[in-house]
Motif scaffolding. Structure first.
Motif: not given
Lengths: 482, 445, 249
Positions: A82-90, A247-256, A280-284, A309-311
């Protein structure tokens, strides 16, 4: 007493200052995840084949993995389709070449966030890479950095302009199959920052990335890779905000991070993703894998984080201390209010001789939040003379929150010394009274005490961030007096 | 959940048990034992992939065909005396392979209001008063081992102290394994009910006869009623080839005070779980622990202190020493429930790692849901202090002996808290004998 | 007994002792005085054999042996005993263990039979009386929870039991009130004998009114800048270190 608790009820309510959203043209991939989506992301970014293959391999691995359940956090099952994996401003094809081409609304967004992208900006001395939803919109001060030989650009640019560096280092610290969220990131990550500091260079300014999630129902999956060559030095800052959504949104980053001989990387984060409302509604959902390798002798990696931040926060910035005499540090302030859940900490893996690590963790819980420190200190057999010192303190504001400490200490070398201390306390009525009696308001008194509690960590932040972090803490805990 | 499914050997044991439970036992007990057998068979032995067993693999136990002893092993009074504590004036119950041996036991004149009995005997003569005491603190769900203990229940000790009774002399439960072939397993159960305001000292002492390599799987259920004062010694001095899993459950009511001394010197693979529930205000627990691992020993201790009521106090101090190829594990959890305000919990785990092949893993945990509390924990793993070494050497003591003294002292700081001098002295001697460099220490009692 | 010849030493990068010459004979009491930072404690630690103190030049002979060839415990057994400025707290090690172990280590070193517990306790009880210490001291952990005065008394008690040939007392008077100072001085005076030497290292003159030295040396910036008899201590009392240092310069 009753009026006091009423005050508390009232004061605990806080508002999220960065909850606006920006209405601009966006290109969003439809929700869902399969190999075609990954191919589409890779194609949009005109990636070389090695990148596509790497992503596909990660995706296939991810399919075989299970979402981790050991953390002290609870959330409904995530529907990854149900998640969209790509969004770009332009559309990516006409990405801005310079700031003048950037959508003015976007610039306005960053102004609202207090992050001016104009190079004339008052934040002189800080080079900024801004990531809006899934793509990097602009990087400032490129020329000046270029003179010093420093590469600071979006990950996409790095893939095109420095493929040899990307191919050499990508996934060598956090392999694509490292854990569930790291594998997902490897499959679908869309952008992020890339930093390369050449041998012997002291990066002339602070580098900074601001992450912003704007689109609805999208996940953000950025990836940061920092390489500090022999004898180099860099300080990197990262800030994050997101609009208020139900609604909750997913942020799954990686830093090396990679530090070679005598190199030093200082990585600071102020994380202020939308935490959700009082109920507790919404949040990352902030599920992040951050890891640094001290590959060289005498190298040093230092993580400083202010997690407000973040839920849900699930992150353990870690150091693998391979090089002899290398140093790992972790300084953290994690604040949870309302229904926030935090399970955060670090891992210090001592492999090389005379490696040293320091962990200072300050957890603040208010409202109905649960805040857990989880850390591993592992001394391998060959880590002769290794040292670790850990201090975890928890501050509770209110009687409905939780503060937890789960340290794992594993020692296999008899010359190592490991020391862990933890305390839990609340803000004492006597402390508040004392300050009030000196004419200080209750709110200021709480802020003073909380700031005092976090002092050791704030001291590690670069100046601009320290001020921001203190202000952020005050907002996060507005009135949450216990 | 991942588990080691039961081997055919144990599956058969369970089957035989379920077929053969005597009809004469009360229904409640039959029900509990059947349930436990089913639970054991379904859960199998725990697996290191389970968080609670992360550092301890019980495969060596799961893959050996331990059997219950079929007959009374020959035991000499002399051998028992060697295991005992010189100078200790105590009531004594001796168990061999899990069965009470009255011929070696001495309960003398017990004061009025005190009952001390063998569990088998108590169940045979008057079982119903045991219904609320047996298997009510220790749940089958706690672990497969607790379930197996209930399923294969044979004997044990029942200690009941009436209101206000004070048992002056300590009670020494000497529970020994014999060198049976095939190796034996036994499932002793100790039930202690300390009535309101009563006071007693109970020594649960595990050891082995020459050549034993059996498996002792124990469960202790201890209830301290309001104002009761109990001192509980859990001393594990098995042969280095023996296996031991012990689960202790302590429930404390208002203003009760329990002191626990847990010393682990022997055993090949040992696991202890001490679970304490402080259910009413004023309840206080002191947990003192020491483990010494050398050779190929593996000793794992988990403590869980549950502050479920306001105004409860816990003090915990565990020390570990790793030598040889030994591995010592400590996990201590302090849980403060919502509403358990004014909890005062302190926990400390200190460890010495003395050999390049030894390993120490320690995991002190705090889980806190109340704000007006004082909770702290600390853990250290390290070596002897160099300044102390220098100081001793500057007094003419050679490095080796200085090291021995300091290691001994490190351990002795825990043993010093023992109230019973003869037990303390005897443990100190056994400890010194196990520390190669402290062998010369002449324990001055 | 003790011959120090042009001793130089450093701690980490800092050069502290810059050439010390000193000879101490049996039966003598020497006082080494000097301002803070002059190298007094370093000299004691170097003679004691502590790690981290690097000898960069010179020699020290004790009873004809090269001191630097000896481990700290060997020096103690040969008869050099150092009274610490800051006696170390050793949790869990009872005083009685320390005393007995040290006492027997010395006897063994001399080829004498070890004392049994009974004999030993008898000896120790006597010495406790001298130091006005209660027998319960023996069963307390070494210096743990001791007051400053108790720690220093404990150092002297060890000397009385171990009877060193050379007693080296590093700022033994610091932190003592007058009563404790008297008890400690009394203990030290009992140690005085024809075959024993005592070196007192101190900042203040007041100890010397209780223990009369035969020789007084002034240490400044890593060197002995002036030596004399006990009158030098009085001169110091009158003029302070400042005057003497200036005069020497």
């Amino acid at each position: 007493m009753s009026t006091h608790s009423q005050d508390v009820e009232q004061l605990v309510k806080r508002e999220y200052k960065y909850g606006f959203s920006t209405d601009i043209d966006q290109e969003i991939l439809p929700p869902g995840l399969n190999e075609d989506v990954i191919r589409a992301i890779s194609a949009k970014k005109h990636e070389p084949e090695f990148m596509l293959n790497w992503r596909l391999e990660a995706y296939r691995h991810w399919l075989t993995m299970k979402e981790p359940s050991w953390a002290h956090v609870h959330y409904p099952k995530i529907d990854y389709q149900a998640v969209s994996y790509y969004a770009a401003p332009k559309s990516d094809d006409d990405a801005p070449k310079s700031l003048d081409e950037v959508d003015p609304k976007l610039l306005e967004t960053y102004e609202k966030l207090g992050i001016p992208l104009h190079e004339r900006a008052r934040l002189a001395g800080v080079a900024v890479d801004a990531v809006f939803d899934s793509v990097s919109v602009t990087t400032t001060f490129k020329e000046k950095l270029g003179e010093a030989g420093v590469i600071f650009c979006s990950f996409s640019e790095a893939v095109h302009n420095h493929p040899e560096l990307v191919q050499k280092y990508l996934g060598t610290v956090v392999p694509s199959g490292d854990n569930y969220f790291a594998a997902l990131n490897a499959a679908v990550f869309s952008d992020g920052s890339f930093v390369y500091i050449p041998k012997g260079v002291r990066c002339p300014m602070e580098l900074s990335t601001y992450f912003r999630i704007n689109a609805m129902d999208t996940g953000q999956f950025e990836r940061t890779l920092i390489i500090a060559e022999e004898g180099s030095h860099v300080s990197y800052l990262e800030g994050c905000t997101a609009p208020q959504r139900d609604r909750n949104q997913l942020h799954a980053a990686v830093v090396e991070l990679i530090a070679l001989d005598d190199a030093e990387i200082k990585y600071s984060t102020v994380q202020n993703w939308y935490p959700g409302d009082e109920e507790g509604k919404g949040g990352i959902y902030n599920f992040v894998t951050k890891r640094g390798e001290c590959r060289g002798r005498n190298s040093k990696i230092s993580w400083t984080q202010v997690e407000a931040g973040s839920a849900i926060t699930w992150k353990y910035p870690s150091c693998v201390l391979l090089g002899d005499n290398s140093v790992g540090e972790f300084y953290s302030v994690a604040v949870g209010n309302n229904m926030q859940q935090i399970d955060s900490g670090t891992k210090m893996i001592h492999v090389g001789k005379n490696t040293r690590s320091t962990i200072i963790s300050k957890g603040i819980s208010a409202g109905r939040a649960n805040n857990a420190y989880r850390g591993l200190v592992k001394i391998l057999g060959g880590a002769e003379g290794a040292r670790n010192y850990t201090q975890c303190d928890s501050l509770l504001l209110g009687d409905r929150c939780g503060a937890h400490t789960y340290p794992y200490i594993e020692v296999k070398n008899p010359s190592a010394q490991v020391e862990h201390e933890a305390t839990t306390s609340k803000i004492g009525d006597d402390q508040i009274f004392y300050l009030k009696q000196r004419g200080i308001s209750e709110e200021d008194a709480v802020n003073m005490i909380v700031n005092g509690f976090c002092k050791e960590v704030f001291g590690e932040l670069p100046m601009e961030f320290a001020v921001e972090a203190q202000a952020l803490l005050a907002v996060s805990l507005e009135g949450a007096v216990g | 959940m991942s588990t080691n499914a039961l081997s055919q050997h144990y599956a058969e044991q369970v089957q035989r048990l379920q077929d053969g439970l005597p009809g004469a036992i009360p229904e409640w007990l039959a029900g509990r034992r059947h349930g436990a057998a089913a639970r054991f068979s379904e859960a199998g032995f725990p697996d290191p992939r389970q968080e609670e067993w992360k550092y301890t693999n019980v495969r060596p136990i799961a893959t050996k065909p331990f059997m219950a002893a079929v007959s009374d092993a020959p035991v000499s009074e002399e051998a028992l005396r060697a295991m005992g504590f010189e100078g200790l004036d105590a009531y004594r119950m001796v168990f061999v392979d899990g069965r009470l041996r009255t011929e070696f036991s001495d309960l003398g004149e017990l004061p009025a209001g005190v009952t001390v009995q063998g569990l088998a005997e108590a169940l045979a003569s008057d079982p119903d008063p045991l219904e609320p005491l047996l298997g009510t603190l220790a749940h089958d769900r706690f672990s497969s081992f607790a379930a197996a203990n209930m399923a294969f229940l044979t004997d044990g000790a029942v200690i009941r102290l009436g209101k206000g009774v004070r048992l002056e002399r300590p009670l020494h439960l000497l529970i020994v394994g014999s060198a049976g072939s095939p190796a034996t397993w036994s499932h002793p159960r100790v039930l202690i009910q300390a009535g309101e305001g009563s006071e007693a000292t109970v020594i649960e002492h595990y050891a082995d006869l020459e050549g034993a390599s059996g498996f002792t799987n124990t469960v202790t259920e201890l209830r301290a009623e309001a104002g009761a004062q109990l001192r509980h010694y859990l001393l594990q001095d098995h042969a280095d080839s023996a296996y031991h899993v012990g689960s202790v459950f302590i429930q404390q009511r208002r203003d009760s005070r329990v002191t626990s001394h847990n010393v682990n010197l022997g055993g090949r693979l040992v696991r202890h779980d001490l679970n304490v529930d402080l259910t009413e205000p004023g309840a206080e627990i002191e947990l003192n622990g020491l483990f010494l691992v050398g050779g190929r020993q593996h000793v794992d201790t988990h403590t869980r202190v549950h502050h479920s009521s306001p105004h409860t106090t816990s003090r915990e101090q565990y020390r570990g020493i790793g030598q040889g190829h030994g591995r010592g594990v400590f996990k201590g959890r302090v849980l403060v429930e919502r509403g358990a305000q004014k909890t005062d919990a302190q926990q400390h785990s200190a460890n010495l790692l003395l050999s390049p092949n030894a390993e120490i893993d320690t995991k002190p945990e705090l889980e806190i849901y109340a704000d007006d509390v004082k909770c702290a924990h600390g853990a250290t793993v390290g070596q002897l202090d160099e300044t102390s070494m220098y100081y001793l050497r500057s007094r003419g003591i050679d490095a080796e002996a200085a090291r021995g003294m300091l290691v001994f002292a490190f351990a002795d700081e825990v043993l010093e808290r023992m109230e019973l001098a003869p037990v303390r002295t005897s443990i100190e001697r056994r400890l010194a004998a196990r520390l190669p460099e402290a062998g010369a220490i002449d324990v001055i009692g | 007994m003790l011959k120090i010849n042009n001793l130089q030493a450093r701690v980490e990068a800092a050069e502290i002792l810059k050439g010390i010459d000193l000879e101490v004979k049996a039966g003598e009491v020497h006082a080494i005085m000097g301002p803070n930072g002059s190298g007094k404690s370093t000299l004691c630690q170097v003679l004691g054999g502590r790690d981290g103190y690097e000898v960069t030049g010179g020699t020290v002979e004790f009873m004809g042996k090269d001191l630097f060839e000896l481990e700290p415990e060997e020096r103690a057994r040969e008869g050099i005993l150092l009274g610490f400025q800051y006696p170390v707290e050793i949790p869990g090690v009872k005083n009685i263990y320390l005393l007995k172990e040290a006492y027997n280590a010395q006897r063994k070193h001399r080829g004498e039979p070890e004392a049994d517990t009974f004999q030993f306790l008898k000896l120790v009880r006597e010495k406790l009386k001298t130091m006005q210490m209660d027998e319960s001291f023996l069963h307390r952990a070494v210096n743990v929870g001791f007051s400053g005065g108790e720690k220093k008394r404990n150092e002297i008690l060890q000397m009385l039991v171990l009877e060193p040939k050379l007693a080296l007392l590093d700022e033994t008077d610091s932190g003592l009130d007058i009563d404790a100072l008297k008890v400690v001085s009394e203990g030290v005076n009992r140690l005085r004998s024809q075959d024993r030497a005592i070196v007192l290292v101190t900042h203040y003159q007041r100890l010397l009114s209780h223990i009369e030295p035969d020789f007084v040396h002034v240490l400044s910036d890593g060197r002995i800048i002036k030596s004399g008899d006990k009158t030098l201590a009085h001169e110091l009392e009158r003029n302070g270190y400042h005057g003497i240092i200036e005069e020497a310069a």
